[in-house]
Design a protein around this motif. Sequence first.
Motif, PDB file in Angstrom:
ATOM      1  N   ASN A  57       0.848  -1.190   0.000  1.00 26.71           N
ATOM      2  CA  ASN A  57       0.000   0.000   0.000  1.00 26.71           C
ATOM      3  C   ASN A  57       0.887   1.245   0.000  1.00 26.71           C
ATOM      4  OD1 ASN A  57      -1.697   2.212   0.931  1.00 26.71           O
ATOM      5  ND2 ASN A  57      -3.222   0.652   1.412  1.00 26.71           N
ATOM      6  N   SER A  58       0.802   2.039  -1.065  1.00 27.00           N
ATOM      7  CA  SER A  58       1.661   3.213  -1.195  1.00 27.00           C
ATOM      8  C   SER A  58       1.365   4.280  -0.159  1.00 27.00           C
ATOM      9  CB  SER A  58       1.513   3.808  -2.603  1.00 27.00           C
ATOM     10  OG  SER A  58       1.882   2.873  -3.585  1.00 27.00           O
ATOM     11  N   LEU A  59       0.101   4.427   0.236  1.00 28.52           N
ATOM     12  CA  LEU A  59      -0.252   5.442   1.240  1.00 28.52           C
ATOM     13  C   LEU A  59       0.362   5.105   2.600  1.00 28.52           C
ATOM     14  CD1 LEU A  59      -3.996   6.193   0.375  1.00 28.52           C
ATOM     15  CD2 LEU A  59      -1.977   7.604  -0.092  1.00 28.52           C
ATOM     16  N   ILE A  60       0.394   3.816   2.931  1.00 22.45           N
ATOM     17  CA  ILE A  60       1.011   3.415   4.200  1.00 22.45           C
ATOM     18  C   ILE A  60       2.511   3.678   4.145  1.00 22.45           C
ATOM     19  CG2 ILE A  60       1.493   1.488   5.755  1.00 22.45           C
ATOM     20  CD1 ILE A  60      -1.151   0.276   5.003  1.00 22.45           C
ATOM     21  N   TYR A  61       3.133   3.366   2.980  1.00 24.14           N
ATOM     22  CA  TYR A  61       4.546   3.693   2.805  1.00 24.14           C
ATOM     23  C   TYR A  61       4.787   5.191   3.011  1.00 24.14           C
ATOM     24  CZ  TYR A  61       5.997  -0.849   0.891  1.00 24.14           C
ATOM     25  OH  TYR A  61       6.313  -2.165   0.737  1.00 24.14           O
ATOM     26  N   LEU A  62       3.966   6.000   2.367  1.00 28.13           N
ATOM     27  CA  LEU A  62       4.144   7.449   2.443  1.00 28.13           C
ATOM     28  C   LEU A  62       4.031   7.946   3.872  1.00 28.13           C
ATOM     29  CD1 LEU A  62       4.438  10.214   1.083  1.00 28.13           C
ATOM     30  CD2 LEU A  62       1.946  10.226   0.770  1.00 28.13           C
ATOM     31  N   LEU A  63       3.003   7.483   4.589  1.00 29.81           N
ATOM     32  CA  LEU A  63       2.799   7.918   5.970  1.00 29.81           C
ATOM     33  C   LEU A  63       3.940   7.448   6.869  1.00 29.81           C
ATOM     34  CD1 LEU A  63       1.011   9.319   8.034  1.00 29.81           C
ATOM     35  CD2 LEU A  63      -0.255   7.168   8.316  1.00 29.81           C
ATOM     36  N   THR A  64       4.398   6.210   6.651  1.00 27.48           N
ATOM     37  CA  THR A  64       5.477   5.657   7.483  1.00 27.48           C
ATOM     38  C   THR A  64       6.766   6.452   7.302  1.00 27.48           C
ATOM     39  OG1 THR A  64       4.515   3.435   7.342  1.00 27.48           O
ATOM     40  CG2 THR A  64       6.827   3.604   7.989  1.00 27.48           C
ATOM     41  N   PHE A  65       7.155   6.712   6.053  1.00 26.49           N
ATOM     42  CA  PHE A  65       8.401   7.434   5.810  1.00 26.49           C
ATOM     43  C   PHE A  65       8.293   8.903   6.233  1.00 26.49           C
ATOM     44  CE2 PHE A  65       9.031   4.095   2.354  1.00 26.49           C
ATOM     45  CZ  PHE A  65       9.822   3.319   3.180  1.00 26.49           C
ATOM     46  N   LEU A  66       7.094   9.477   6.102  1.00 25.80           N
ATOM     47  CA  LEU A  66       6.903  10.853   6.555  1.00 25.80           C
ATOM     48  C   LEU A  66       7.081  10.956   8.067  1.00 25.80           C
ATOM     49  CD1 LEU A  66       6.142  13.777   5.942  1.00 25.80           C
ATOM     50  CD2 LEU A  66       3.733  13.125   6.170  1.00 25.80           C
ATOM     51  N   LEU A  67       6.443  10.031   8.796  1.00 22.33           N
ATOM     52  CA  LEU A  67       6.585  10.040  10.262  1.00 22.33           C
ATOM     53  C   LEU A  67       8.016   9.709  10.678  1.00 22.33           C
ATOM     54  CD1 LEU A  67       3.252   8.303  11.359  1.00 22.33           C
ATOM     55  CD2 LEU A  67       3.816  10.732  11.429  1.00 22.33           C
ATOM     56  N   GLY A  68       8.667   8.807   9.911  1.00 20.19           N
ATOM     57  CA  GLY A  68      10.069   8.489  10.206  1.00 20.19           C
ATOM     58  C   GLY A  68      10.959   9.697  10.034  1.00 20.19           C
ATOM     59  N   ALA A  69      10.704  10.501   8.995  1.00 19.10           N
ATOM     60  CA  ALA A  69      11.492  11.713   8.800  1.00 19.10           C
ATOM     61  C   ALA A  69      11.275  12.699   9.936  1.00 19.10           C
ATOM     62  CB  ALA A  69      11.118  12.347   7.457  1.00 19.10           C
ATOM     63  N   ILE A  70      10.038  12.771  10.432  1.00 13.32           N
ATOM     64  CA  ILE A  70       9.749  13.659  11.570  1.00 13.32           C
ATOM     65  C   ILE A  70      10.517  13.204  12.805  1.00 13.32           C
ATOM     66  CG2 ILE A  70       7.942  14.409  13.147  1.00 13.32           C
ATOM     67  CD1 ILE A  70       6.013  14.393  10.787  1.00 13.32           C
ATOM     68  N   VAL A  71      10.613  11.888  13.014  1.00  5.96           N
ATOM     69  CA  VAL A  71      11.344  11.351  14.170  1.00  5.96           C
ATOM     70  C   VAL A  71      12.824  11.730  14.087  1.00  5.96           C
ATOM     71  CG1 VAL A  71      12.138   9.228  15.272  1.00  5.96           C
ATOM     72  CG2 VAL A  71       9.753   9.466  14.623  1.00  5.96           C
ATOM     73  N   VAL A  72      13.414  11.594  12.897  1.00  7.55           N
ATOM     74  CA  VAL A  72      14.831  11.941  12.729  1.00  7.55           C
ATOM     75  C   VAL A  72      15.042  13.437  12.976  1.00  7.55           C
ATOM     76  CG1 VAL A  72      16.744  12.038  11.098  1.00  7.55           C
ATOM     77  CG2 VAL A  72      15.265  10.033  11.160  1.00  7.55           C
ATOM     78  N   ALA A  73      14.134  14.259  12.443  1.00 12.55           N
ATOM     79  CA  ALA A  73      14.250  15.702  12.664  1.00 12.55           C
ATOM     80  C   ALA A  73      14.091  16.042  14.144  1.00 12.55           C
ATOM     81  CB  ALA A  73      13.195  16.438  11.835  1.00 12.55           C
ATOM     82  N   ALA A  74      13.175  15.348  14.825  1.00 14.08           N
ATOM     83  CA  ALA A  74      12.983  15.592  16.260  1.00 14.08           C
ATOM     84  C   ALA A  74      14.228  15.227  17.055  1.00 14.08           C
ATOM     85  CB  ALA A  74      11.786  14.802  16.761  1.00 14.08           C
ATOM     86  N   MET A  75      14.921  14.161  16.654  1.00 15.16           N
ATOM     87  CA  MET A  75      16.146  13.761  17.344  1.00 15.16           C
ATOM     88  C   MET A  75      17.208  14.856  17.231  1.00 15.16           C
ATOM     89  SD  MET A  75      18.553  10.424  16.660  1.00 15.16           S
ATOM     90  CE  MET A  75      18.900  10.964  14.979  1.00 15.16           C
TER      91      MET A  75
END
Length: 345
Positions: A57-75
Amino acid sequence: MLKAIRNRWQRWVNRRIPRSDQRAFGQRNIFILPTGAGVVFAILLLIMLITGINYQNSLIYLLTFLLGAIVVAAMHQTHRNLSGLELTLIQAGEGFAGDMIPFRLRAVSPRHDTLALSLSCDDTVLDQQHIPSGQQADLNLAIPSYRRGYLQPDRILVETRFPFGLFKAWSWLRPVTSGIVYPNPLAAPEVFSTVQDGEEQSKSRSIDGNDHADIRPWREGDMSQRVQWKRYARTGEMVIADWEGEQGSPHWLDYEAFAGVDRELRLGYLAHQVIGRSRSNSRFGLNLPGQVIEPDTGAAHTNRCLRALAVFGLEQPREGGPLPYGTRAGESTRSGGRAGTEGVA
């Protein structure tokens, strides 16, 4: 096993962060780990990634990588929030045993705003402090005291969880300057000073009919043997005779007057007497073994006497061998338990 690991960790941290009243936080001395919420969030991201792979599912991929990028930025933002901060201990407070002793620290963030800064020591927490860029802020952290002596915190924890609470960046300030903890005042029994000075000579004089005696009302803290009891019986007025006015016999607070009493009790009695003399604005001196403070009055004199009582018989903490919270644990170990018996006169 766990104790050995903890001790090795503490030794490593102490080498990396030596004692100093000033600390600039940077790459070398900032630690960062995910919080409990961060761990849960990472597990959810992993589940989302597995779900996306399973269902393609491409939407799940998109949401997962978007949230992952937010986590890295938060770190990176959490680490940056503490990086560059300069913290300095500018004043270590004083107080009585059992009180909260204030430690005044100055925080400066030269490069950027420091948000949601937290300072803590033991169970005391100073939370949600904001330091604007290029400005300084004075922070007061109250640290509990348990016994008289030097109060040198082993570590003051400095941490932040900004912006999302997914990571915790922290370090420590290990101050050199110690606070002073006065003995807990204890109501003292009435005793006679052993100091041989003008007051002792005055006892041999006759109070009645002495033309060189100044008569003043009784004040709290005056010794009962100086009350003119005959006059009190006649008039009901309690007065004191001071020979030669202000240059007469001062009141001496004497360590040796409490014969057969434990040292800590003696110091508590003397602290109570110092406070009593200070409140009545009486002139007094303090006689300790190896130290004599000449008679005087005023707040500075009172503070000097209380400080002398606080540190009597104690060594000032040094790097590598601090005496935590005014205790004599280190000294007792070195002397083989001698401290438990040496207080009896």
